[in-house]
Design a protein around this motif. Sequence first.
Motif, PDB file in Angstrom:
ATOM      1  N   ASP A 212       1.794   9.367  -6.519  1.00 48.34           N
ATOM      2  CA  ASP A 212       2.491   9.392  -5.232  1.00 48.34           C
ATOM      3  C   ASP A 212       2.250   8.133  -4.394  1.00 48.34           C
ATOM      4  O   ASP A 212       2.448   8.150  -3.174  1.00 48.34           O
ATOM      5  CB  ASP A 212       2.098  10.635  -4.419  1.00 48.34           C
ATOM      6  CG  ASP A 212       2.535  11.924  -5.102  1.00 48.34           C
ATOM      7  OD1 ASP A 212       3.594  11.907  -5.747  1.00 48.34           O
ATOM      8  OD2 ASP A 212       1.825  12.927  -4.989  1.00 48.34           O
ATOM      9  N   GLY A 213       1.775   7.061  -5.031  1.00 52.02           N
ATOM     10  CA  GLY A 213       1.521   5.832  -4.298  1.00 52.02           C
ATOM     11  C   GLY A 213       0.354   5.934  -3.328  1.00 52.02           C
ATOM     12  O   GLY A 213       0.247   5.119  -2.394  1.00 52.02           O
ATOM     13  N   ALA A 214      -0.544   6.902  -3.556  1.00 49.65           N
ATOM     14  CA  ALA A 214      -1.621   7.155  -2.592  1.00 49.65           C
ATOM     15  C   ALA A 214      -2.554   5.965  -2.436  1.00 49.65           C
ATOM     16  O   ALA A 214      -3.010   5.653  -1.327  1.00 49.65           O
ATOM     17  CB  ALA A 214      -2.409   8.400  -3.011  1.00 49.65           C
ATOM     18  N   THR A 276       6.627  -5.526  -7.216  1.00 49.73           N
ATOM     19  CA  THR A 276       7.700  -4.844  -7.942  1.00 49.73           C
ATOM     20  C   THR A 276       8.943  -4.709  -7.067  1.00 49.73           C
ATOM     21  O   THR A 276      10.060  -5.020  -7.493  1.00 49.73           O
ATOM     22  CB  THR A 276       7.226  -3.462  -8.413  1.00 49.73           C
ATOM     23  OG1 THR A 276       6.167  -3.616  -9.362  1.00 49.73           O
ATOM     24  CG2 THR A 276       8.361  -2.675  -9.051  1.00 49.73           C
ATOM     25  N   ALA A 277       8.749  -4.238  -5.835  1.00 47.35           N
ATOM     26  CA  ALA A 277       9.892  -4.042  -4.942  1.00 47.35           C
ATOM     27  C   ALA A 277      10.608  -5.362  -4.662  1.00 47.35           C
ATOM     28  O   ALA A 277      11.846  -5.433  -4.687  1.00 47.35           O
ATOM     29  CB  ALA A 277       9.429  -3.398  -3.635  1.00 47.35           C
ATOM     30  N   VAL A 303       5.924   5.422  -2.252  1.00 44.98           N
ATOM     31  CA  VAL A 303       5.613   4.149  -1.589  1.00 44.98           C
ATOM     32  C   VAL A 303       6.445   3.032  -2.205  1.00 44.98           C
ATOM     33  O   VAL A 303       7.030   2.197  -1.493  1.00 44.98           O
ATOM     34  CB  VAL A 303       4.106   3.845  -1.689  1.00 44.98           C
ATOM     35  CG1 VAL A 303       3.795   2.466  -1.114  1.00 44.98           C
ATOM     36  CG2 VAL A 303       3.305   4.917  -0.964  1.00 44.98           C
ATOM     37  N   LEU A 304       6.522   2.986  -3.518  1.00 47.19           N
ATOM     38  CA  LEU A 304       7.340   1.984  -4.193  1.00 47.19           C
ATOM     39  C   LEU A 304       8.809   2.133  -3.808  1.00 47.19           C
ATOM     40  O   LEU A 304       9.493   1.143  -3.509  1.00 47.19           O
ATOM     41  CB  LEU A 304       7.177   2.106  -5.710  1.00 47.19           C
ATOM     42  CG  LEU A 304       8.094   1.226  -6.570  1.00 47.19           C
ATOM     43  CD1 LEU A 304       7.934  -0.240  -6.214  1.00 47.19           C
ATOM     44  CD2 LEU A 304       7.814   1.466  -8.052  1.00 47.19           C
ATOM     45  N   MET A 305       9.307   3.369  -3.803  1.00 47.03           N
ATOM     46  CA  MET A 305      10.721   3.579  -3.470  1.00 47.03           C
ATOM     47  C   MET A 305      11.008   3.198  -2.019  1.00 47.03           C
ATOM     48  O   MET A 305      12.057   2.614  -1.712  1.00 47.03           O
ATOM     49  CB  MET A 305      11.108   5.027  -3.746  1.00 47.03           C
ATOM     50  CG  MET A 305      11.104   5.397  -5.226  1.00 47.03           C
ATOM     51  SD  MET A 305      12.333   4.487  -6.199  1.00 47.03           S
ATOM     52  CE  MET A 305      13.833   5.377  -5.731  1.00 47.03           C
ATOM     53  N   ASP A 306      10.085   3.503  -1.113  1.00 42.81           N
ATOM     54  CA  ASP A 306      10.285   3.126   0.298  1.00 42.81           C
ATOM     55  C   ASP A 306      10.293   1.603   0.453  1.00 42.81           C
ATOM     56  O   ASP A 306      11.110   1.044   1.200  1.00 42.81           O
ATOM     57  CB  ASP A 306       9.187   3.735   1.169  1.00 42.81           C
ATOM     58  CG  ASP A 306       9.372   5.236   1.390  1.00 42.81           C
ATOM     59  OD1 ASP A 306      10.469   5.754   1.093  1.00 42.81           O
ATOM     60  OD2 ASP A 306       8.402   5.886   1.844  1.00 42.81           O
TER      61      ASP A 306
END
Length: 391
Positions: A212-214, A276-277, A303-306
Amino acid sequence: MNIIGLMTGTSADALDIALVNIALTADDVLELRLLDAGEIPFGDDLHRDILRLLSPEPVPLSLLSSVDGRLGRFSAHAVQQLLARTGAGCQLIVSHGQTVRHDVDAGAVTSTLQIGQPAWIAEATGIPVLSDVRARDVAAGGQGAPLVGFLDQLLLADAEEPTALLNLGGIANITVVAPGQDPLAFDTGPANALIDLMAARLTDGRADHDHDGALAARGTVDPGLLAALLEDPYYARPAPKSTGKEHFHAAYLDEQLRTHPGVAGADVMATLTALTARTVADACRDHGVRRVIASGGGTRNPVLMDQLRAELGEDTELTTTDAALNLPEGAKEACLMALLGWLSRHGLPGTIPSATGAATATITGRLSPGAEPLQLPPPLTAAPRGLRIVV
């Protein structure tokens, strides 16, 4: 016909398996029904040994041979379990295997090697197996990757604006489909490859990805480290191009961290996620993309998607294959293998020269016969003009 697709990607943590039914309609459109799909994690020993093969350090030939056989038997068992669970028939199995080498010299791919011996699958199931699906494209002068271009072109046959289908696995790749233009596909750089390496270090090996990108959420992007990472010459190379863990590996990460000492672990995670983003968004902007449809394990990292959504900006839509195409993000690449099998079985190329850089489109893979003599239908003379996912 029913086809089973097997995919082991650059994350190297599990086998993706999908049972699909593919039918060609009277209007030359393929209908794909996903009958069953799953992700089967590798055992600790197999996972560890695959990662050893993906490292840049020399390994004994005995390890390569051992993993080739063990992954073949693992795949055979997975297919047997799926067929027993569903009670379905199957006419073809397509096994991608695990890529352990993808050699690039001055931008040209000179060799690609996937292991996971298909003979074990054919012997255990009695069903023909198509494997080694990248090598022919490489022999024709292509990158051998990404191979997803044909599927993406069919899925986006009716696209009215430049659209990218994005896969966030160990490596990120996009296929850009725009009205009136040939499709373009290429690897943008690392997606989870470096993130997974750092996550394993921060958890003493207990986790190989950032749930979850924690971990990244607790950190702050380090501008100096991000700038250094973005200087990698790969990002400036023109498409088509391909890369993998033979480039973005542990030693590569170590060298970057040595030149930027003192960056806290959580900040490294945040920076790698930002890398990556940024690189995906830059690639999309370079090709005028206005809509991005994502799949792969990276879509499960909020987190990556945001960050990707922020990098793309308000004028570019970001969604997933689940929402936009009724195609589960985790099943897409296994469905790709099934599609390549259908095309090869019917004598049709499964590659697009504009996507891989090959001199010509090629029929993919080589066949291992099952229990019966190999019989192929008369070849088709024209490729399908689209693909519908039937729920």
